[in-house]
Design a protein around this motif. Structure first.
Motif, PDB file in Angstrom:
ATOM      1  N   LYS A 155       2.130   8.901  -0.018  1.00 21.14           N
ATOM      2  CA  LYS A 155       2.229   8.225   1.266  1.00 21.14           C
ATOM      3  C   LYS A 155       1.130   7.176   1.378  1.00 21.14           C
ATOM      4  CE  LYS A 155       4.291  12.275   3.489  1.00 21.14           C
ATOM      5  NZ  LYS A 155       4.184  13.266   4.584  1.00 21.14           N
ATOM      6  N   SER A 156       1.072   6.532   2.498  1.00 21.91           N
ATOM      7  CA  SER A 156       0.152   5.408   2.675  1.00 21.91           C
ATOM      8  C   SER A 156      -1.296   5.765   2.398  1.00 21.91           C
ATOM      9  CB  SER A 156       0.286   4.862   4.105  1.00 21.91           C
ATOM     10  OG  SER A 156       1.603   4.434   4.340  1.00 21.91           O
ATOM     11  N   PHE A 157      -1.759   6.888   2.938  1.00 21.92           N
ATOM     12  CA  PHE A 157      -3.167   7.255   2.808  1.00 21.92           C
ATOM     13  C   PHE A 157      -3.368   8.547   2.026  1.00 21.92           C
ATOM     14  CE2 PHE A 157      -2.654   4.805   6.728  1.00 21.92           C
ATOM     15  CZ  PHE A 157      -3.533   3.765   6.490  1.00 21.92           C
TER      16      PHE A 157
ATOM     17  N   THR B 166      -2.348  10.656  -1.976  1.00 23.29           N
ATOM     18  CA  THR B 166      -1.809  10.573  -3.336  1.00 23.29           C
ATOM     19  C   THR B 166      -0.845  11.732  -3.582  1.00 23.29           C
ATOM     20  OG1 THR B 166      -3.647  11.851  -4.235  1.00 23.29           O
ATOM     21  CG2 THR B 166      -3.892   9.447  -4.183  1.00 23.29           C
TER      22      THR B 166
END
Length: 270
Positions: free
Chosen positions: A104-106, A108
């Motif tokens: 996801k964006s923030f 791993t």
């Protein structure tokens, strides 16, 4: 067993392994990348639902994803044959719509997601020992390249022209063998033919070796008899042998010695 699990497993078809435990590839199939410690998961919206295959070796080719995993249903302690201890399941890349990172964006992730057409489920590949990024990049390239389409096209061109393969290792082309799906049938036939050729060659070699040994035995008997005759001649003639006689005897002795040396050399080769 939940329906999504059954549906996912139906996408994976058994494929043969060599005696060394490597997947047997099709005629126009090429191995691109392999990675160890990869498991197959049932996922929903990138979330893990269930593990379908325990960690094994993931082999990426230009047309398939092949998973080599242990046979959990068998006792492997006394097994030495990799074909009995492992099994291989293959997924045709042509049915994969997309592959992407589960990160996801923030955060791993060690997983990638495979999605399919007309299915509400997805498969996940978990890379426990790394290698996810390179594997993802290469799989994306294989999906974009679509090698299976060129293979299908080449097969249909051969069919339309009435061409057939005459090599004993390649069966004649037929409609039932067309496309990627038909490659497995031709590969199984190739394996049977290769096994028969290997057995025949080994039998011929054994026969040749036996005949060579018989020839050597005859040559040795001849060389031994010639050596004895030379010895008798020398005893009878004594010192009264003329220079011409000595020359002839020496020549016979030289030929006999040469034959013996050649016989010994043949024996060492065999």
């Amino acid at each position: 067993i939940h329906e999504p699990v059954v549906s996912c497993m139906n996408l994976l078809t058994p494929t043969p392994l060599s005696t060394a435990g490597r997947p047997i590839l099709y005629d126009e199939e090429v191995e691109i990348k392999n990675e160890d410690s990869v498991s197959v998961l049932l996922q929903e919206n990138k979330k893990v639902v269930k593990e379908l295959l325990s960690p094994g070796i993931a082999v990426l080719t230009n047309i398939r994803l092949i998973m080599i995993v242990p046979k959990e249903s068998q006792d492997t302690k006394c097994q030495s044959d990799s074909q009995k201890r492992f099994m291989a399941l293959a997924l045709d890349l042509k049915i994969v719509i997309d592959v992407e990172d589960c990160a996801k964006s923030f955060s791993t992730s060690t997983r990638i997601r495979l999605t399919f057409s007309n299915n509400n489920f997805e498969l996940g590949l978990k890379f426990s020992s790394g290698g996810k990024e390179e594997f993802l990049t290469l799989m994306t390239k294989m999906l974009q390249k679509k090698s299976w389409e060129s293979i299908d096209r080449n097969e249909h061109i051969r069919l339309s022209k009435g061409l057939s393969v005459t090599s004993p290792l390649s069966p004649q082309f037929s409609v039932s063998n067309a496309g990627v799906g038909g490659l497995i049938r031709r590969q199984e036939k190739n394996i049977e033919t290769l096994d028969s050729v290997a057995k025949s060659a080994l039998s011929d070699l054994n026969n040749l070796m036996q005949q060579a040994k018989e020839v050597i035995a005859i040559v040795k008997r001849y060389a031994s008899r010639g050596s004895n005759e030379d010895g008798d001649d020398e005893m009878n003639e004594g010192r009264s042998v003329t220079s011409g006689g000595k020359s002839s005897s020496n020549q016979d002795h030289f030929e006999t010695s040469t034959q013996a040396a050649e016989t010994n050399e043949m024996e060492s080769i065999l």
